[in-house]
Scaffold this motif. Structure first.
Motif, PDB file in Angstrom:
ATOM      1  N   THR A  77       0.860  -1.171   0.000  1.00 57.45           N
ATOM      2  CA  THR A  77       0.000   0.000   0.000  1.00 57.45           C
ATOM      3  C   THR A  77       0.897   1.222   0.000  1.00 57.45           C
ATOM      4  O   THR A  77       1.667   1.437   0.937  1.00 57.45           O
ATOM      5  N   VAL A  89      -9.587   6.111  -1.308  1.00 58.68           N
ATOM      6  CA  VAL A  89      -8.872   5.853  -2.552  1.00 58.68           C
ATOM      7  C   VAL A  89      -7.499   5.340  -2.136  1.00 58.68           C
ATOM      8  O   VAL A  89      -6.803   5.964  -1.337  1.00 58.68           O
ATOM      9  N   LEU A  91      -3.738   3.639  -3.306  1.00 61.24           N
ATOM     10  CA  LEU A  91      -2.737   3.385  -4.335  1.00 61.24           C
ATOM     11  C   LEU A  91      -1.935   2.157  -3.903  1.00 61.24           C
ATOM     12  O   LEU A  91      -1.301   2.164  -2.850  1.00 61.24           O
ATOM     13  N   GLU A  93       0.726  -1.146  -5.027  1.00 64.38           N
ATOM     14  CA  GLU A  93       1.739  -1.615  -5.977  1.00 64.38           C
ATOM     15  C   GLU A  93       1.852  -3.126  -5.891  1.00 64.38           C
ATOM     16  O   GLU A  93       1.994  -3.693  -4.807  1.00 64.38           O
ATOM     17  N   GLN A  98       1.434  -0.197 -10.491  1.00 67.75           N
ATOM     18  CA  GLN A  98       0.594   0.500  -9.521  1.00 67.75           C
ATOM     19  C   GLN A  98      -0.854   0.542  -9.985  1.00 67.75           C
ATOM     20  O   GLN A  98      -1.131   0.728 -11.170  1.00 67.75           O
ATOM     21  N   TYR A  99      -1.760   0.364  -9.018  1.00 62.22           N
ATOM     22  CA  TYR A  99      -3.196   0.374  -9.277  1.00 62.22           C
ATOM     23  C   TYR A  99      -3.854   1.367  -8.336  1.00 62.22           C
ATOM     24  O   TYR A  99      -3.521   1.437  -7.149  1.00 62.22           O
ATOM     25  N   LEU A 100      -4.818   2.129  -8.844  1.00 60.27           N
ATOM     26  CA  LEU A 100      -5.604   3.049  -8.042  1.00 60.27           C
ATOM     27  C   LEU A 100      -6.949   2.384  -7.782  1.00 60.27           C
ATOM     28  O   LEU A 100      -7.669   2.039  -8.723  1.00 60.27           O
ATOM     29  N   ASP A 112      -8.033   2.803 -11.885  1.00 59.58           N
ATOM     30  CA  ASP A 112      -7.095   2.951 -12.999  1.00 59.58           C
ATOM     31  C   ASP A 112      -5.859   2.098 -12.756  1.00 59.58           C
ATOM     32  O   ASP A 112      -5.422   1.922 -11.617  1.00 59.58           O
ATOM     33  N   LYS A 113      -5.304   1.586 -13.848  1.00 61.45           N
ATOM     34  CA  LYS A 113      -3.999   0.927 -13.817  1.00 61.45           C
ATOM     35  C   LYS A 113      -3.022   1.969 -14.343  1.00 61.45           C
ATOM     36  O   LYS A 113      -3.094   2.367 -15.511  1.00 61.45           O
ATOM     37  N   LEU A 114      -2.132   2.444 -13.489  1.00 63.98           N
ATOM     38  CA  LEU A 114      -1.263   3.566 -13.837  1.00 63.98           C
ATOM     39  C   LEU A 114      -0.148   3.132 -14.776  1.00 63.98           C
ATOM     40  O   LEU A 114       0.550   2.146 -14.512  1.00 63.98           O
TER      41      LEU A 114
END
Length: 136
Positions: A77, A89, A91, A93, A98-100, A112-114
């Motif tokens: 995290t 929210v 973030l 990894e 990384q994923y939001l 979102d997938k960053l």
């Protein structure tokens, strides 16, 4: 169990000797016990409550300030931001990606997938404390 019974029988024999029992009677009558059992019990319970409250207070502080580092596992995290009372929210990894995520009390949604990873500076407790002192 046999050892306890043996010790009790030896103690009862020692107390049945007239010299020992008269000595014990003189000592107990000379120094009466003035502290009641209720006061001792209340003192002990009060101390126990104080120790338990201190443990819970320290656990709350450690959890709130996030002083315990997260495990070095696969999922990390990186950042958490509260949006509402039970909505966040997050973030996360996973293996360098990384994923939001949107997290509520009922579900977790991928926002979102960053494509480019976000660099979040790691702050230690010492730096947070220094910052808090400077703001005052």
């Amino acid at each position: 169990m046999a050892n306890i019974i043996l010790m009790l029988s030896i103690m009862s024999e020692a107390l049945s000797v007239p010299e020992v029992s008269s000595t014990l009677a003189k000592n107990t009558s000379a120094h009466p016990v003035e502290v009641s059992n209720v006061a001792t019990l209340a003192n002990m319970v009060g101390g126990l409550i104080v120790v338990l409250a201190l443990i819970f207070l320290l656990a709350y502080i450690v959890k709130r300030l996030k002083l315990v580092p997260s495990s070095g596992g696969v999922i990390k995290t990186i950042a958490v931001t509260s949006i509402g009372q039970r909505e966040k929210v997050v973030l996360v990894e996973v293996n360098g990606q990384q994923y939001l995520l949107g997290v509520t009390s009922q579900q977790i949604n991928l926002i979102d997938k960053l494509a480019t990873p976000v660099d979040v500076p790691v702050s230690s407790f010492a730096s947070r404390l220094k910052l808090a002192k400077e703001q005052q």
